[in-house]
Scaffold this motif. Structure first.
Motif, PDB file in Angstrom:
ATOM      1  N   GLN A  38       1.326   4.743  10.212  1.00  0.00           N
ATOM      2  CA  GLN A  38       2.347   4.479   9.197  1.00  0.00           C
ATOM      3  C   GLN A  38       1.839   4.846   7.805  1.00  0.00           C
ATOM      4  N   LEU A  39       0.564   4.556   7.547  1.00  0.00           N
ATOM      5  CA  LEU A  39      -0.006   4.876   6.236  1.00  0.00           C
ATOM      6  C   LEU A  39      -0.048   6.382   6.002  1.00  0.00           C
ATOM      7  N   VAL A  40      -0.517   7.105   7.008  1.00  0.00           N
ATOM      8  CA  VAL A  40      -0.651   8.554   6.871  1.00  0.00           C
ATOM      9  C   VAL A  40       0.708   9.188   6.605  1.00  0.00           C
ATOM     10  N   LEU A  55       0.827  -1.206   0.000  1.00  0.00           N
ATOM     11  CA  LEU A  55       0.000   0.000   0.000  1.00  0.00           C
ATOM     12  C   LEU A  55       0.863   1.258   0.000  1.00  0.00           C
ATOM     13  N   VAL A  56       1.928   1.240   0.785  1.00  0.00           N
ATOM     14  CA  VAL A  56       2.830   2.390   0.826  1.00  0.00           C
ATOM     15  C   VAL A  56       3.496   2.606  -0.531  1.00  0.00           C
ATOM     16  N   LEU A  57       3.954   1.514  -1.135  1.00  0.00           N
ATOM     17  CA  LEU A  57       4.593   1.608  -2.457  1.00  0.00           C
ATOM     18  C   LEU A  57       3.627   2.178  -3.483  1.00  0.00           C
ATOM     19  N   ALA A  58       2.369   1.724  -3.432  1.00  0.00           N
ATOM     20  CA  ALA A  58       1.377   2.222  -4.383  1.00  0.00           C
ATOM     21  C   ALA A  58       1.156   3.721  -4.191  1.00  0.00           C
ATOM     22  N   ALA A  59       1.029   4.152  -2.936  1.00  0.00           N
ATOM     23  CA  ALA A  59       0.797   5.574  -2.658  1.00  0.00           C
ATOM     24  C   ALA A  59       1.962   6.429  -3.129  1.00  0.00           C
ATOM     25  N   GLN A  60       3.172   5.956  -2.888  1.00  0.00           N
ATOM     26  CA  GLN A  60       4.346   6.723  -3.262  1.00  0.00           C
ATOM     27  C   GLN A  60       4.625   6.651  -4.767  1.00  0.00           C
TER      28      GLN A  60
END
Length: 477
Positions: free
Chosen positions: A378-380, A345-350
């Protein structure tokens, strides 16, 4: 002096016993450290907790579950795998819903057959679900199969037993599997009218102690209903409610007709034959009638459970996230993922993808809610847009990717759902359905508040410490 010596001996014995206890069964490193922490910090009490929550299912039970998986579908799975491979190697347009990698992953991990020509109705409201379910149950002429996590002895639960009893008296074959942890308020008297009418009721994986389950960490969280092999329900809604818990009015449930019903029927058969001591069921054409084939939805029904060598639903979620080009929208009552899902999810957001995660403010499990807070932080920080639903207990579990692909069912986005619970999920390749769930997500956003980085920074040290501590126990919650 002698008190100090005794204390040291007790500590050494406790530590040795803790190490032996935890390492005698293979488990992932996070769960290993979490249980070591519990056993070392809570002598005696920790071992009692481990006895009920930490022990794995017996090898015999796991082998029985694995054996039931071979209900004559191996050959069909192999044929579909070969067809996907040929399609990918030829470079031709994929007949497998435009996501051959996801289809192949689910075929390999769980033998999840891809089914077509299904008709799917989405139900987001408890009253709509209850009304539709009871209407379909009244039409049953051959069999009713129900697999439930929670059935409450309220008005709805009692009405269900009354209706099932009437159907059994009419000659309809009625079988019910329920989880003893989720349905802990039920007793034998609740089921007596149905059993006396010829219905069959089984607590899932019951022991010689009857309803008592000394391994309550392994829960049957599946919610399946199959009626005459023609209509099926699956999703997140339980049956009935109680004033002792927050009412769940918003969830996501599927009403299915078409080829996918046979997949849910097969799943029920596997679970029934694993848990029933007698009166096992075998393949009969009447349980698998030819579907009407008047729908247009392509989907795969995927089971998850501790008997699997691969965490099929989690692998499916990871592959689904990897398909995203524009957006990933997620809803879950709890958000306690492992590192792989969090990183995805983090990779997708970034990477510039619109990633949104929605969870409820109010839940029935404070410890899980606190652990969820840690991961939301962590997501935010990574740029994910997080929303906290205010209008009650949001119980929906859904992942929508690019308004085209949808995952929904019983599993939360947490370690328990992927490793410990018995779950059921639908991976749906249908733009219309994905857009319907996306529209509902937008409606839910109107009743949610953004959870921002500024809010994270303004949290008290005590609040952050509580989230950090809850996170330590996330692998065993």
């Amino acid at each position: 002096m002698w008190l100090t010596t005794i204390a040291i001996i007790i500590i050494v014995i406790n530590a040795t016993a803790a190490i032996i206890t935890v390492f005698r069964q293979p488990r992932d490193i996070a769960a290993t450290w979490a249980w070591l922490l519990v056993l070392l910090l809570l002598p005696v009490i920790g071992f009692i907790l481990y006895w009920f929550f930490g022990r794995k299912l017996s090898t015999n039970k796991l082998n029985s579950l694995a054996t039931q998986q071979r209900l004559g579908i191996d050959q069909m799975v192999a044929s579909q795998q070969e067809a996907v491979t040929i399609s990918q190697e030829s470079g031709a347009a994929s007949p497998f819903a435009g996501a051959p990698e996801l289809v192949r992953t689910l075929l390999q991990a769980d033998g999840a057959l891809i089914t077509t020509m299904n008709r799917v109705r989405l139900l987001f409201n408890r009253q709509d679900f209850t009304k539709a379910l009871f209407a379909d149950l009244r039409t049953a002429t051959h069999h009713i199969h129900i697999e439930a996590y929670t059935i409450e002895p309220d008005g709805v639960g009692k009405a269900l037993v009354q209706l099932l009893t009437q159907k059994a008296e009419q000659g309809v074959r009625v079988r019910v599997i329920y989880d003893t942890f989720g349905s802990h308020r039920l007793n034998r008297a609740f089921w007596r009218p149905l059993v006396q009418a010829g219905g069959q009721v089984e607590p899932f994986l019951a022991t010689r102690l009857g309803r008592a389950n000394l391994r309550i960490n392994f829960r049957n969280h599946r919610k399946i209903t199959v009626i005459d092999g023609q209509v099926a329900y699956m999703g997140g809604f339980d049956i009935g409610s109680t004033s002792r818990k927050l009412a769940i009015t918003r969830d996501t449930q599927l009403r299915l007709t078409g080829q996918a019903v046979a997949s849910l029927q097969a799943r029920f058969f596997m679970d029934w034959n694993t848990t029933a001591k007698i009166k096992k069921v075998h393949f009969q054409k009447a349980y698998f009638p030819d579907p009407a084939d008047n729908g247009r939805t392509t989907m795969q029904i995927v089971g998850g459970g501790p008997e699997q060598k691969l965490e099929a639903i989690k692998l499916g979620d990871l592959r689904l996230l990897a398909l995203a080009k524009r957006r990933i929208w997620v809803q879950s009552p709890f958000f306690v993922p492992d590192d792989s899902l969090l990183d995805a999810l983090v990779l997708a957001a970034q990477s510039g993808i619109d990633v949104r995660v929605m969870v409820p403010v109010h839940t029935n499990q404070p410890m899980m809610a606190k652990a969820t807070e840690f991961y939301l932080n962590q997501l935010v920080k990574a740029g994910v847009r997080v929303y906290r639903y205010q209008a009650g207990f949001l119980h929906s579990k859904a992942i929508i990717v690019d308004s085209q692909y949808l995952m929904t069912g019983s599993p939360n986005l947490d370690v328990r759902s992927f490793k410990l619970n018995f779950e059921i999920a639908a991976f749906i390749y249908d733009q219309t359905l994905a857009e319907m769930v996306e529209r509902q997500f937008k409606l839910d956003m109107a009743q949610a508040t953004p959870y921002t980085y500024a809010m994270v920074k303004n949290q008290s040290h005590a609040s952050q410490l509580g989230a950090d501590l809850a996170r330590l126990f996330a692998p065993i919650l």
